[in-house]
Design a protein around this motif. Sequence first.
Motif, PDB file in Angstrom:
ATOM      1  N   PHE A 253       0.805  -1.238   0.000  1.00 28.38           N
ATOM      2  CA  PHE A 253       0.000   0.000   0.000  1.00 28.38           C
ATOM      3  C   PHE A 253       0.825   1.270   0.000  1.00 28.38           C
ATOM      4  O   PHE A 253       0.275   2.362  -0.079  1.00 28.38           O
ATOM      5  CB  PHE A 253      -0.980   0.002   1.180  1.00 28.38           C
ATOM      6  CG  PHE A 253      -0.568  -0.875   2.343  1.00 28.38           C
ATOM      7  CD1 PHE A 253      -1.017  -2.196   2.407  1.00 28.38           C
ATOM      8  CD2 PHE A 253       0.254  -0.394   3.343  1.00 28.38           C
ATOM      9  CE1 PHE A 253      -0.631  -3.012   3.472  1.00 28.38           C
ATOM     10  CE2 PHE A 253       0.631  -1.210   4.412  1.00 28.38           C
ATOM     11  CZ  PHE A 253       0.187  -2.532   4.475  1.00 28.38           C
ATOM     12  N   VAL A 297      -3.591   3.080  -4.377  1.00 29.50           N
ATOM     13  CA  VAL A 297      -4.435   3.148  -3.179  1.00 29.50           C
ATOM     14  C   VAL A 297      -5.167   4.497  -3.135  1.00 29.50           C
ATOM     15  O   VAL A 297      -6.346   4.567  -2.771  1.00 29.50           O
ATOM     16  CB  VAL A 297      -3.592   2.915  -1.904  1.00 29.50           C
ATOM     17  CG1 VAL A 297      -4.437   3.092  -0.649  1.00 29.50           C
ATOM     18  CG2 VAL A 297      -2.969   1.513  -1.935  1.00 29.50           C
ATOM     19  N   ALA A 312       1.563   7.435   4.982  1.00 28.58           N
ATOM     20  CA  ALA A 312       0.808   6.628   5.934  1.00 28.58           C
ATOM     21  C   ALA A 312       1.793   5.875   6.807  1.00 28.58           C
ATOM     22  O   ALA A 312       2.961   5.688   6.432  1.00 28.58           O
ATOM     23  CB  ALA A 312      -0.116   5.655   5.208  1.00 28.58           C
TER      24      ALA A 312
HETATM   25  C1  2NL Z   1       3.023  -1.955  10.142  1.00 27.71           C
HETATM   26  C2  2NL Z   1       2.976  -1.189   8.905  1.00 27.71           C
HETATM   27  C3  2NL Z   1       1.658   0.345   7.711  1.00 27.71           C
HETATM   28  C4  2NL Z   1       0.199   1.653   6.368  1.00 27.71           C
HETATM   29  C5  2NL Z   1       0.402   0.804   7.429  1.00 27.71           C
HETATM   30  C6  2NL Z   1      -1.614   2.573   4.993  1.00 27.71           C
HETATM   31  C7  2NL Z   1      -2.952   2.851   4.952  1.00 27.71           C
HETATM   32  C8  2NL Z   1      -3.492   3.374   3.820  1.00 27.71           C
HETATM   33  C9  2NL Z   1      -2.720   3.612   2.739  1.00 27.71           C
HETATM   34  C10 2NL Z   1      -1.394   3.320   2.826  1.00 27.71           C
HETATM   35 CL1  2NL Z   1      -5.147   3.697   3.731  1.00 27.71          CL
HETATM   36  N1  2NL Z   1      -0.859   2.804   3.921  1.00 27.71           N
HETATM   37  N2  2NL Z   1      -1.090   2.065   6.119  1.00 27.71           N
HETATM   38  C11 2NL Z   1       1.282   2.064   5.600  1.00 27.71           C
HETATM   39  C12 2NL Z   1       2.543   1.579   5.891  1.00 27.71           C
HETATM   40  C13 2NL Z   1       2.740   0.717   6.948  1.00 27.71           C
HETATM   41  O1  2NL Z   1       1.774  -0.507   8.770  1.00 27.71           O
HETATM   42  O2  2NL Z   1       4.057  -2.498  10.437  1.00 27.71           O
HETATM   43  N3  2NL Z   1       1.943  -2.022  10.883  1.00 27.71           N
HETATM   44  C14 2NL Z   1       1.879  -2.731  12.104  1.00 27.71           C
END
Ligand code: 2NL
Length: 362
Positions: A253, A297, A312
């Motif tokens: 994403f 996205v 994000a």
């Molecule tokens: C992780 C990594 C991430 C995102 C979450 C995101 C949401 C939208 C669009 C793009 Cl709507 N990105 N979220 C982006 C990068 C990393 O989480 O390790 N989470 C525990």
Amino acid sequence: MEQLEQTLAAIAAADTPDLVEAIRVSALGKQGWVSALLKTLGAMTPDLRQSEGPKIHAARESVTAALAERKASLEAAALDARLAAETVDLSLPASEALRGSVHPISQVMDELAEIFADMGFAVASGPEIEDDWHNFTALNMPETHPARAMHDTFYFPDKDAEGRSMLLRTHTSPVQIRAMLKQGAPLRIIAPGRVYRSDSDATHTPMFHQIEGLVIDKGIHLGHLKWTLETFLKAFFERDDIVLRLRPSYFPFTEPSVEVDVGYTLVNGKRVVGGDGDAADGGWMEVLGSGMVNRKVIAFGGLDPDEWQGFAFGTGVDRLAMLKYGMDDLRAFFDGDARWLGHYGFAALDVPTLSGGVGARA
Ligand code: 2NL
């Protein structure tokens, strides 16, 4: 009526509620003498019934009234006796009221909301039961994407009205997709909440907590991402010596994707967040995943990626709580053990504020 006189005398002499009840049964009960007399009325001639009926009914009424009066006076006497016998010792200390506490996860979520509110982020929420379009497809994870398998998703047996598979959300990203579609741009939100993956050991529970953040605006670049995460981590850990290390990574994403480590310092063998991770007594630990929102996205969110850009990030709330407050077993978070909550919980009125310290303890 001789029986009436006897009954009224017995009621007047009765000195316990049990005795009063026994007299009631003997007079008004199914086998009682009043009931027996009432039954004889049916067999009487109309003339006899006219003369005897009122006497029998009057007897029943006077017995009923005498019983009620005696019962009330016995109860009043019992209360008087209790009031005379019981005393209250006002010199005794009051018994301590049982007090609940704020769970560390709730506390950390409040701290996060406070910190990001100060940077202009609103809190967004959405359903925990999602469809696979909002949870996967809109995040650039098509049907065959290997990352879908990596999420160990809990699926429901039935599909929704549009034929989409229903599931327990595996991250809070679908909340942000819904926010883009509903609110449009610009957007500055955080999405904290419960997420679910079929995974269970000392460091994984099938339900855990995540917070994601999303900024969509014009001309957003990696510099905004770095400043926001650095400002957040300094406020959260309440230290100015937070050092970040950004490493290139991959998420479907975001593009480019960046993993964020913070430097820690060993103090008496324990890792304490802060300081240069490359120092002799230091090291790095990963705390966040992030990146620039993938153009696909942004388009799935109903926006034109040539006009709008964004960044994000996402991280685990449970892990942030463990790092800041020093718990070492994630499973204890969800055991509901009152002793654990008493130790690690927070006072309900100790609301996190930036001026008072987001993690202040009463
Ligand atoms: C992780 C990594 C991430 C995102 C979450 C995101 C949401 C939208 C669009 C793009 Cl709507 N990105 N979220 C982006 C990068 C990393 O989480 O390790 N989470 C525990």
